[in-house]
Design an enzyme around this catalytic site. Structure first.
Site, PDB file in Angstrom:
ATOM      1  N   ASN A 115      25.287  15.033  -2.378  1.00  0.00           N
ATOM      2  CA  ASN A 115      24.845  15.902  -1.288  1.00  0.00           C
ATOM      3  C   ASN A 115      24.733  17.354  -1.737  1.00  0.00           C
ATOM      4  OD1 ASN A 115      24.642  16.891   1.606  1.00  0.00           O
ATOM      5  ND2 ASN A 115      26.619  17.788   1.025  1.00  0.00           N
ATOM      6  N   ARG A 173      23.266  18.590   8.327  1.00  0.00           N
ATOM      7  CA  ARG A 173      22.509  18.053   7.186  1.00  0.00           C
ATOM      8  C   ARG A 173      21.917  19.130   6.277  1.00  0.00           C
ATOM      9  NH1 ARG A 173      21.209  14.040  11.201  1.00  0.00           N
ATOM     10  NH2 ARG A 173      22.263  12.121  10.603  1.00  0.00           N
ATOM     11  N   ARG A 210      30.055   4.498  -3.350  1.00  0.00           N
ATOM     12  CA  ARG A 210      30.455   5.240  -2.151  1.00  0.00           C
ATOM     13  C   ARG A 210      29.576   6.477  -2.170  1.00  0.00           C
ATOM     14  NH1 ARG A 210      33.484  10.116  -1.431  1.00  0.00           N
ATOM     15  NH2 ARG A 210      34.541  10.219   0.583  1.00  0.00           N
ATOM     16  N   ASP A 212      29.303   9.966  -1.117  1.00  0.00           N
ATOM     17  CA  ASP A 212      30.107  11.055  -0.576  1.00  0.00           C
ATOM     18  C   ASP A 212      29.280  11.912   0.388  1.00  0.00           C
ATOM     19  OD1 ASP A 212      32.590  12.819  -0.819  1.00  0.00           O
ATOM     20  OD2 ASP A 212      31.036  14.255  -1.402  1.00  0.00           O
ATOM     21  N   HIS A 216      26.185  14.446   5.749  1.00  0.00           N
ATOM     22  CA  HIS A 216      25.538  15.730   5.501  1.00  0.00           C
ATOM     23  C   HIS A 216      24.175  15.589   4.853  1.00  0.00           C
ATOM     24  CE1 HIS A 216      29.226  17.486   6.923  1.00  0.00           C
ATOM     25  NE2 HIS A 216      29.842  16.559   6.210  1.00  0.00           N
ATOM     26  N   GLU A 248      29.961   7.593   3.248  1.00  0.00           N
ATOM     27  CA  GLU A 248      31.055   8.312   3.896  1.00  0.00           C
ATOM     28  C   GLU A 248      30.502   9.093   5.075  1.00  0.00           C
ATOM     29  OE1 GLU A 248      34.307  11.817   3.771  1.00  0.00           O
ATOM     30  OE2 GLU A 248      32.323  12.011   2.887  1.00  0.00           O
ATOM     31  N   ASN A 313      42.690   7.403   3.232  1.00  0.00           N
ATOM     32  CA  ASN A 313      41.876   7.653   2.044  1.00  0.00           C
ATOM     33  C   ASN A 313      42.378   8.911   1.351  1.00  0.00           C
ATOM     34  OD1 ASN A 313      40.760   9.867   3.376  1.00  0.00           O
ATOM     35  ND2 ASN A 313      38.654   9.243   3.053  1.00  0.00           N
TER      36      ASN A 313
HETATM   37  C1  AAO Z   1      36.934  23.183  -1.732  1.00  0.00           C
HETATM   38  C2  AAO Z   1      37.852  24.147  -0.996  1.00  0.00           C
HETATM   39  C3  AAO Z   1      37.081  24.893   0.058  1.00  0.00           C
HETATM   40  C4  AAO Z   1      35.901  25.607  -0.568  1.00  0.00           C
HETATM   41  C5  AAO Z   1      35.045  24.602  -1.296  1.00  0.00           C
HETATM   42  C6  AAO Z   1      33.869  25.247  -2.020  1.00  0.00           C
HETATM   43  O1  AAO Z   1      38.919  23.413  -0.396  1.00  0.00           O
HETATM   44  O2  AAO Z   1      37.954  25.833   0.676  1.00  0.00           O
HETATM   45  O3  AAO Z   1      35.129  26.232   0.442  1.00  0.00           O
HETATM   46  O4  AAO Z   1      35.846  23.901  -2.257  1.00  0.00           O
HETATM   47  O5  AAO Z   1      34.320  26.126  -2.986  1.00  0.00           O
HETATM   48  C7  AAO Z   1      36.837  17.941  -1.140  1.00  0.00           C
HETATM   49  C8  AAO Z   1      37.917  18.732  -0.427  1.00  0.00           C
HETATM   50  C9  AAO Z   1      37.454  20.116  -0.033  1.00  0.00           C
HETATM   51  C10 AAO Z   1      36.875  20.830  -1.244  1.00  0.00           C
HETATM   52  C11 AAO Z   1      35.701  19.996  -1.725  1.00  0.00           C
HETATM   53  C12 AAO Z   1      34.976  20.608  -2.921  1.00  0.00           C
HETATM   54  O6  AAO Z   1      38.323  18.028   0.725  1.00  0.00           O
HETATM   55  O7  AAO Z   1      38.585  20.841   0.449  1.00  0.00           O
HETATM   56  O8  AAO Z   1      36.451  22.139  -0.859  1.00  0.00           O
HETATM   57  O9  AAO Z   1      36.217  18.718  -2.157  1.00  0.00           O
HETATM   58  O10 AAO Z   1      35.843  20.888  -3.941  1.00  0.00           O
HETATM   59  C13 AAO Z   1      34.010  16.862   6.181  1.00  0.00           C
HETATM   60  C14 AAO Z   1      32.878  16.024   5.609  1.00  0.00           C
HETATM   61  C15 AAO Z   1      33.335  14.944   4.666  1.00  0.00           C
HETATM   62  C16 AAO Z   1      34.327  15.468   3.638  1.00  0.00           C
HETATM   63  C17 AAO Z   1      35.479  16.104   4.391  1.00  0.00           C
HETATM   64  C18 AAO Z   1      36.538  16.673   3.466  1.00  0.00           C
HETATM   65  O11 AAO Z   1      32.116  15.458   6.673  1.00  0.00           O
HETATM   66  O12 AAO Z   1      32.185  14.461   3.995  1.00  0.00           O
HETATM   67  O13 AAO Z   1      34.964  17.194   5.179  1.00  0.00           O
HETATM   68  N1  AAO Z   1      34.781  14.402   2.709  1.00  0.00           N
HETATM   69  C19 AAO Z   1      34.143  14.248   1.377  1.00  0.00           C
HETATM   70  C20 AAO Z   1      35.170  13.928   0.297  1.00  0.00           C
HETATM   71  C21 AAO Z   1      36.043  15.125   0.053  1.00  0.00           C
HETATM   72  C22 AAO Z   1      35.214  16.268  -0.501  1.00  0.00           C
HETATM   73  C23 AAO Z   1      33.860  16.313   0.052  1.00  0.00           C
HETATM   74  C24 AAO Z   1      33.357  15.400   0.943  1.00  0.00           C
HETATM   75  C25 AAO Z   1      32.935  17.304  -0.544  1.00  0.00           C
HETATM   76  O14 AAO Z   1      35.884  12.794   0.662  1.00  0.00           O
HETATM   77  O15 AAO Z   1      37.110  14.837  -0.814  1.00  0.00           O
HETATM   78  O16 AAO Z   1      35.856  17.529  -0.204  1.00  0.00           O
HETATM   79  O17 AAO Z   1      32.378  16.659  -1.684  1.00  0.00           O
HETATM   80  C26 AAO Z   1      35.356  17.161  11.235  1.00  0.00           C
HETATM   81  C27 AAO Z   1      34.080  16.453  10.878  1.00  0.00           C
HETATM   82  C28 AAO Z   1      34.134  15.825   9.518  1.00  0.00           C
HETATM   83  C29 AAO Z   1      34.583  16.831   8.490  1.00  0.00           C
HETATM   84  C30 AAO Z   1      35.960  17.360   8.940  1.00  0.00           C
HETATM   85  C31 AAO Z   1      36.542  18.344   7.936  1.00  0.00           C
HETATM   86  O18 AAO Z   1      36.377  16.191  11.453  1.00  0.00           O
HETATM   87  O19 AAO Z   1      33.822  15.444  11.810  1.00  0.00           O
HETATM   88  O20 AAO Z   1      32.841  15.377   9.181  1.00  0.00           O
HETATM   89  O21 AAO Z   1      34.702  16.177   7.213  1.00  0.00           O
HETATM   90  O22 AAO Z   1      35.779  18.011  10.177  1.00  0.00           O
HETATM   91  O23 AAO Z   1      35.711  19.462   7.851  1.00  0.00           O
HETATM   92  C32 AAO Z   1      39.485  15.758  14.183  1.00  0.00           C
HETATM   93  C33 AAO Z   1      38.073  15.372  14.588  1.00  0.00           C
HETATM   94  C34 AAO Z   1      37.240  15.146  13.334  1.00  0.00           C
HETATM   95  C35 AAO Z   1      37.214  16.406  12.597  1.00  0.00           C
HETATM   96  C36 AAO Z   1      38.639  16.721  12.230  1.00  0.00           C
HETATM   97  C37 AAO Z   1      38.786  17.976  11.452  1.00  0.00           C
HETATM   98  O24 AAO Z   1      40.129  14.700  13.505  1.00  0.00           O
HETATM   99  O25 AAO Z   1      38.127  14.205  15.329  1.00  0.00           O
HETATM  100  O26 AAO Z   1      35.925  14.750  13.633  1.00  0.00           O
HETATM  101  O27 AAO Z   1      39.427  16.880  13.404  1.00  0.00           O
HETATM  102  O28 AAO Z   1      38.333  19.068  12.223  1.00  0.00           O
END
Ligand code: AAO
Length: 511
Positions: A115, A173, A210, A212, A216, A248, A313
């Protein structure tokens, strides 16, 4: 004959939903942050002999090296190029792993981060796992190559360039997910480049992906690069096999993007599953295990053949992503084993078992300040997974997949594969039981009092070994024995103080 024809036609068009397991296996294990050479060993010495169907590996492509904080696990989610070159190993080790795992019938699924590229704020330079130069500021990734044209900066309509509202599907997206440079997957060049990366992995023998951050990307853009993928390598898979795809997509309801939009491309990660199961097993919000009678679609989950399910996960076991505090992990081992046991016994979905590393979890104001800590390492080099005399892992690798209760339930799932969900029983509270046809039966006591009752198991008469408290070994049980009568009834007694308050029996663990 007609049925066979129908099945083979369905098989061909539905193949991206099929994990292509071999030898009747039924589960994936995510070996989070493992080195490729350790995964190759694990396939041979443990996964194949214990019936694991496949491994989800951490992203294999070159990524940013982050030194502040020091080498967080999440640096692997910031791609720099599609060279197979990470802390887990290089291309030679990756190839060797895929071959050795395939040779013992264990599939490899790659976590494809397509993505986006690195974070926009990362400095230009060569701080990357293979030393490739990149410049996030000018959107230059010459090792791919991608340049400014290949990103969505012009398409994103939010003021900040980042996702400001999950109620706006276009922002989700076309804008940056936590500052990560958003690839223009609408462009044919980008689609072809992503497909070339994935096809390179397919040629090496991987069985699927998977995807990722699928939420988005527009479903049509994902379809466009998936349509360019080759069939699986015929050295290990039947001619015409399509790569297994699980996207995902976090859909807990209430946002603009819905998981169902992605069904055409493959399965999706069903995040409601772990969030709800954790709530039930913790007995929060008045939930009870007896309510699990209609678990699955009855709980408004996606259709079973579109779901990839898991208790936790790599994100939500440490407070990233979604699911919240209810998520059960190895930190809550007793409840966790029950949840994983329930998942593996239940027919719903394609199941994935988590295998973690431990980290110095430390909460401040309800937040784990060490949620970034990377895998066990020596000066950044990932430590080997050592194996202790009792078969558990050393060097801070948790290896949940080697816990007897979890490993034996992976075998249980293989044994009962294809059998109906039968003989449900509950006490109206947190004592429940169910069977899988005439192959297996499981009983849980998550109440604060003893369970003591006769239950219809549906199994042939005989003495069975409980595979939770022990194993069948040399025709005797190392744990509890269960006696099933000629009427299929058996007496169960489970103390609420038992180390593991559940019992599981199946026909392969019968004396
Ligand atoms: C890192 C730093 C950041 C920096 C960035 C860029 O931590 O501070 O800005 O680098 O320099 C992983 C880490 C991130 C990391 C990133 C890149 O988790 O911390 O950022 O690597 O190094 C969303 C996405 C989902 C994603 C998830 C983490 O939709 O795709 O965030 N997962 C995948 C991987 C993950 C990875 C990435 C994607 C990026 O599995 O390991 O990130 O490649 C809502 C939305 C979700 C959203 C969450 C969190 O969820 O619905 O879609 O997930 O927010 O933003 C309740 C709600 C629920 C809500 C949740 C949280 O539970 O019901 O819907 O609250 O608000």
């Amino acid at each position: 004959m007609k049925l066979l024809l129908l099945l083979s036609v369905l098989g061909v068009c539905w193949a991206q939903y099929d994990p292509h397991y071999r030898n009747g296996r039924t589960s994936i294990v995510h070996l989070f942050e493992w080195r490729w050479d350790d995964i190759a060993l694990e396939c041979e010495r443990y996964l194949a002999p214990n019936g694991y169907g496949g491994v989800q590996v951490s992203p294999p492509n070159e990524n940013v090296v982050i030194n502040s904080p020091s080498r967080p696990w999440w640096e692997r989610y910031q791609p720099v190029s599609y060279k197979i070159c990470t802390r887990s190993g290089g291309e030679d080790e990756f190839r060797e792993m895929v071959k050795r795992c395939n040779d013992v019938g264990v599939n490899i699924y790659v976590d494809a981060v397509v993505n986006h590229m690195s974070g926009s704020g990362v400095s230009a330079g060569t701080s990357s796992t293979c030393g490739s130069y990149f410049n996030p500021g000018s959107r230059d990734f010459p090792a791919v190559p991608y340049s400014a044209w290949d990103f969505n900066d012009g398409k994103c309509t939010s003021g900040s360039g980042g996702i400001e509202s999950y109620n706006d599907a276009s922002q989700v997206r076309d804008c940056q997910l936590s500052g990560l440079l958003d690839l223009a997957t609408g462009k044919d060049y980008v689609r072809s480049t992503i497909a070339a990366y994935m096809n390179n992995l397919i040629s090496m023998g991987v069985a699927g992906f998977r995807i990722d951050a699928s939420k988005h990307m527009w479903p049509g853009d994902i379809k466009a690069f998936l349509d360019k993928l080759n069939n699986l390598n015929t050295q290990w898979f039947p001619e015409g096999s399509r790569p297994f795809i699980y996207q995902e997509v976090i859909d807990l309801g209430g946002e603009a993007v819905q998981g169902s939009e992605y069904f055409g491309n493959g399965r999706i990660t069903e995040f409601k599953y772990g969030a709800k199961l954790g709530t039930v097993i913790r007995k929060w919000n008045g939930e009870k295990m007896s309510y699990l009678k209609n678990w699955g679609e009855g709980w408004s989950f996606v259709p079973t053949d579109r779901a990839l399910v898991f208790v936790d996960n790599h994100d939500n076991q440490r407070g990233h992503g979604a699911g919240g505090a209810s998520i059960l992990t190895f930190w809550d081992a007793r409840l966790y084993k029950m949840a994983v046991g329930f998942m593996l016994a239940h027919p719903y979905g394609a199941t994935r078992v988590m295998s973690s590393f431990s980290w110095p979890r430390y909460f401040q104001n309800g937040q784990d300040v060490n949620d970034w800590v990377g895998p066990p390492n020596d000066n950044g080099v990932i430590k080997r997974v050592t194996i202790n005399a009792d078969t558990t892992c050393g060097n801070d690798w948790v290896c949940e997949h080697r816990w007897r209760q979890i490993r034996n339930m992976v075998i249980f799932r293989n044994v009962v594969n294809g059998q109906d969900f039968t003989n449900w029983w509950d006490n109206g509270s947190n004592q429940v039981a169910f069977g899988r046809g005439n192959k297996g039966f499981i009983v849980f006591n998550n109440d604060d009092w003893e369970l003591s009752t006769n239950l219809q198991t549906g199994l042939p008469a005989g003495t069975y070994c409980d595979v939770i408290s022990g194993d069948k070994s040399d025709n005797h049980c190392t744990g509890i024995e269960v006696h099933v009568g000629s009427d299929g009834l058996a007496y169960f007694s489970i103390s609420n103080n038992a180390e593991d308050p559940f019992i599981a029996i199946h026909v392969d663990a019968k004396l």
